[in-house]
Design a protein around this motif. Structure first.
Motif, mmCIF file in Angstrom:
data_model
loop_
_atom_site.group_PDB
_atom_site.id
_atom_site.type_symbol
_atom_site.label_atom_id
_atom_site.label_comp_id
_atom_site.label_asym_id
_atom_site.label_seq_id
_atom_site.Cartn_x
_atom_site.Cartn_y
_atom_site.Cartn_z
ATOM 1 N N TYR A 258 0.832 -1.200 0.000
ATOM 2 C CA TYR A 258 0.000 0.000 0.000
ATOM 3 C C TYR A 258 0.868 1.253 0.000
ATOM 4 O O TYR A 258 1.797 1.385 0.804
ATOM 5 C CB TYR A 258 -0.909 -0.002 1.219
ATOM 6 N N THR A 259 0.575 2.143 -0.914
ATOM 7 C CA THR A 259 1.211 3.464 -0.942
ATOM 8 C C THR A 259 0.145 4.515 -0.693
ATOM 9 O O THR A 259 -0.901 4.507 -1.352
ATOM 10 C CB THR A 259 1.894 3.719 -2.302
ATOM 11 N N ASN A 260 0.403 5.398 0.237
ATOM 12 C CA ASN A 260 -0.597 6.392 0.636
ATOM 13 C C ASN A 260 -0.819 7.416 -0.482
ATOM 14 O O ASN A 260 0.095 8.127 -0.886
ATOM 15 C CB ASN A 260 -0.141 7.095 1.914
ATOM 16 N N THR A 261 -2.048 7.470 -0.962
ATOM 17 C CA THR A 261 -2.412 8.476 -1.961
ATOM 18 C C THR A 261 -3.376 9.510 -1.377
ATOM 19 O O THR A 261 -3.841 10.391 -2.097
ATOM 20 C CB THR A 261 -3.073 7.806 -3.182
ATOM 21 N N HIS A 262 -3.658 9.401 -0.084
ATOM 22 C CA HIS A 262 -4.585 10.322 0.586
ATOM 23 C C HIS A 262 -3.766 11.310 1.425
ATOM 24 O O HIS A 262 -3.789 11.294 2.653
ATOM 25 C CB HIS A 262 -5.574 9.537 1.449
ATOM 26 N N ARG A 263 -3.031 12.158 0.742
ATOM 27 C CA ARG A 263 -2.106 13.065 1.416
ATOM 28 C C ARG A 263 -2.798 14.217 2.128
ATOM 29 O O ARG A 263 -2.132 14.993 2.817
ATOM 30 C CB ARG A 263 -1.090 13.601 0.397
ATOM 31 N N ASP A 264 -4.117 14.332 1.958
ATOM 32 C CA ASP A 264 -4.839 15.392 2.656
ATOM 33 C C ASP A 264 -5.443 14.904 3.971
ATOM 34 O O ASP A 264 -6.129 15.652 4.659
ATOM 35 C CB ASP A 264 -5.945 15.963 1.766
ATOM 36 N N GLU A 265 -5.183 13.646 4.340
ATOM 37 C CA GLU A 265 -5.705 13.079 5.575
ATOM 38 C C GLU A 265 -4.554 12.747 6.520
ATOM 39 O O GLU A 265 -3.539 12.200 6.096
ATOM 40 C CB GLU A 265 -6.531 11.827 5.291
ATOM 41 N N PHE A 266 -4.740 13.057 7.807
ATOM 42 C CA PHE A 266 -3.681 12.860 8.788
ATOM 43 C C PHE A 266 -4.210 12.090 9.993
ATOM 44 O O PHE A 266 -5.406 12.117 10.296
ATOM 45 C CB PHE A 266 -3.124 14.212 9.255
ATOM 46 N N ALA A 267 -3.289 11.424 10.666
ATOM 47 C CA ALA A 267 -3.587 10.781 11.943
ATOM 48 C C ALA A 267 -3.093 11.713 13.042
ATOM 49 O O ALA A 267 -1.944 12.177 12.997
ATOM 50 C CB ALA A 267 -2.891 9.424 12.036
ATOM 51 N N TYR A 268 -3.933 11.982 14.037
ATOM 52 C CA TYR A 268 -3.586 12.943 15.082
ATOM 53 C C TYR A 268 -3.317 12.233 16.400
ATOM 54 O O TYR A 268 -3.927 11.206 16.718
ATOM 55 C CB TYR A 268 -4.708 13.962 15.261
ATOM 56 N N SER A 269 -2.402 12.808 17.175
ATOM 57 C CA SER A 269 -2.065 12.258 18.484
ATOM 58 C C SER A 269 -1.657 13.378 19.428
ATOM 59 O O SER A 269 -1.319 14.488 18.997
ATOM 60 C CB SER A 269 -0.935 11.224 18.365
ATOM 61 N N VAL A 270 -1.692 13.068 20.720
ATOM 62 C CA VAL A 270 -1.288 14.014 21.766
ATOM 63 C C VAL A 270 -0.128 13.397 22.548
ATOM 64 O O VAL A 270 -0.328 12.446 23.311
ATOM 65 C CB VAL A 270 -2.449 14.337 22.718
ATOM 66 N N GLY B 286 -8.521 -1.475 -8.501
ATOM 67 C CA GLY B 286 -8.326 -0.038 -8.568
ATOM 68 C C GLY B 286 -9.222 0.753 -7.645
ATOM 69 O O GLY B 286 -9.128 1.980 -7.586
ATOM 70 N N GLN B 287 -10.088 0.057 -6.903
ATOM 71 C CA GLN B 287 -10.995 0.720 -5.977
ATOM 72 C C GLN B 287 -10.524 0.497 -4.539
ATOM 73 O O GLN B 287 -9.928 -0.533 -4.211
ATOM 74 C CB GLN B 287 -12.420 0.197 -6.146
ATOM 75 N N GLU B 288 -10.828 1.462 -3.696
ATOM 76 C CA GLU B 288 -10.486 1.382 -2.286
ATOM 77 C C GLU B 288 -11.729 1.599 -1.436
ATOM 78 O O GLU B 288 -12.655 2.308 -1.835
ATOM 79 C CB GLU B 288 -9.440 2.446 -1.918
ATOM 80 N N VAL B 289 -11.712 0.976 -0.274
ATOM 81 C CA VAL B 289 -12.807 1.176 0.666
ATOM 82 C C VAL B 289 -12.197 1.653 1.985
ATOM 83 O O VAL B 289 -11.175 1.135 2.438
ATOM 84 C CB VAL B 289 -13.637 -0.118 0.867
ATOM 85 N N ALA B 290 -12.809 2.669 2.582
ATOM 86 C CA ALA B 290 -12.315 3.232 3.846
ATOM 87 C C ALA B 290 -12.857 2.425 5.010
ATOM 88 O O ALA B 290 -14.057 2.124 5.076
ATOM 89 C CB ALA B 290 -12.735 4.688 3.965
ATOM 90 N N VAL B 291 -11.984 2.056 5.941
ATOM 91 C CA VAL B 291 -12.369 1.293 7.127
ATOM 92 C C VAL B 291 -11.674 1.897 8.342
ATOM 93 O O VAL B 291 -10.696 2.636 8.217
ATOM 94 C CB VAL B 291 -11.999 -0.203 6.993
ATOM 95 N N LYS B 292 -12.181 1.546 9.521
ATOM 96 C CA LYS B 292 -11.565 1.960 10.773
ATOM 97 C C LYS B 292 -11.361 0.733 11.647
ATOM 98 O O LYS B 292 -12.301 -0.030 11.882
ATOM 99 C CB LYS B 292 -12.430 2.998 11.501
ATOM 100 N N PHE B 293 -10.127 0.548 12.109
ATOM 101 C CA PHE B 293 -9.789 -0.588 12.944
ATOM 102 C C PHE B 293 -9.416 -0.102 14.347
ATOM 103 O O PHE B 293 -8.929 1.008 14.534
ATOM 104 C CB PHE B 293 -8.597 -1.367 12.367
ATOM 105 N N GLY B 294 -9.617 -0.978 15.331
ATOM 106 C CA GLY B 294 -9.117 -0.715 16.671
ATOM 107 C C GLY B 294 -9.981 0.206 17.499
ATOM 108 O O GLY B 294 -11.100 0.564 17.142
ATOM 109 N N LYS B 295 -9.422 0.609 18.621
ATOM 110 C CA LYS B 295 -10.119 1.446 19.586
ATOM 111 C C LYS B 295 -10.075 2.918 19.179
ATOM 112 O O LYS B 295 -9.183 3.332 18.436
ATOM 113 C CB LYS B 295 -9.499 1.261 20.968
#
Length: 225
Positions: free
Chosen positions: A112-124, A160-169
Motif C-alpha cells: 500500500y502506498t498512501n495516496t490520501h495526502r490530505d488526511e492525517f492521523a492525530y495524536s497528543v 483499482g478501488q479502495e474502501v475506507a475502514v476503521k480498525f481498533g479502539k
C-alpha cells in the motif's frame, strides 16, 4: 484511574521540589518533525468455518511494516534547569505499508502506498524530560506516552478501488522513550534530536498474539521565552 492520578501527583511533587528557583524562563514552545519505521504482526483464531480448507475455524495472521512522518507543536514547562514536561498535538501519515494477510495458510500480499495526502492521523504526546547537564550540549532523555486517535485506513479491493475502514479502539495509548541530545543555539533557541522507540502495550484479548512497535528520529526546534 486513581493509580494514574497518584502517579502524576507524585511526579509533579518530586519535580517541583528539585529546584524552586532558577534564572531561565520555565516556558518553551517547539515545532517538531519526525520520521518512523513501524512493524506489527498478529494472530487471531476466528470462530468462522472455512469450507475450502474444511476447518471449523479460520486462522488469520498478519504481518506488516510501514514508514511515515509526523510534525507537531509542543509546549514545555521546566521545573528546574534539568527537568521538564511537555505536551502538544502531532499530525502524521504513513507513506507506505508492506506485508501480508494469511487466512489458514493462504497468503495475500499487501503493498500500500498512501495516496490520501490530505488526511492525517492525530495524536497528543505527553512526556517527562531530563537533561543531564546545563552545558551548551547535553544528553536529553524523554519518557512518556502518546494518545493516538483512530483514523481511516484504506483497503485495496484489487480492481483499482479502495474502501475506507476503521480498525481498533477510538484512542490508543502508546508509551515510548527517547534518548538524544539538546544543543543550545542561542539564549532562547535550542535544537533537540532524539532517536526513539515506542511499543503498543494495550491488551488484545481476541488475539493469540499482537505485537506493534515503531522506531524513529524526532527533532525539535525550541524557543524559550
Amino acid at each position: 484511574m486513581k493509580a494514574t492520578s497518584r502517579f502524576i501527583i507524585v511526579w509533579l511533587s518530586i519535580l517541583s521540589g528539585l529546584s524552586p528557583v532558577f534564572g531561565q524562563s520555565r516556558f518553551s514552545l517547539a515545532v517538531s518533525l519526525g520520521y518512523a519505521y513501524g512493524h506489527s504482526d498478529s494472530k487471531q483464531i476466528a470462530p468462522i468455518p472455512d469450507p475450502i480448507a474444511q476447518l471449523p475455524t479460520t486462522e488469520i495472521i498478519t504481518s506488516s511494516h510501514s514508514s511515515g512522518y509526523s510534525f507537531g507543536l509542543l509546549a514545555r514547562y521546566a521545573f528546574s534547569p534539568k527537568w521538564s514536561v511537555n505536551a502538544g498535538i502531532s499530525a502524521g501519515q504513513a507513506l507506505s505499508v508492506k506485508g501480508y494477510l494469511s487466512e489458514n495458510g493462504n497468503k495475500i500480499p499487501v503493498n500500500y502506498t498512501n495516496t490520501h495526502r490530505d488526511e492525517f492521523a492525530y495524536s497528543v504526546p505527553l512526556q517527562i524530560n531530563y537533561q543531564s547537564s546545563t552545558k551548551r550540549l547535553s544528553p536529553y532523555f524523554s519518557v512518556g506516552a502518546s494518545l493516538g486517535f483512530r483514523t481511516k485506513s484504506y483497503v485495496d479491493l484489487g480492481n483499482g478501488q479502495e474502501v475506507a475502514v476503521k480498525f481498533g479502539k477510538p484512542v490508543i495509548i502508546t508509551p515510548g522513550v527517547g534518548i538524544g541530545v539538546i544543543y543550545r543555539l542561542s539564549e532562547h533557541c535550542s535544537l533537540i534530536a532524539q532517536p526513539g522507540f515506542s511499543y503498543n502495550v494495550q491488551a488484545h484479548p481476541n488475539y493469540e498474539y499482537y505485537h506493534a512497535y515503531s522506531v524513529g528520529l524526532n527533532t525539535q526546534l525550541m524557543y524559550t521565552f
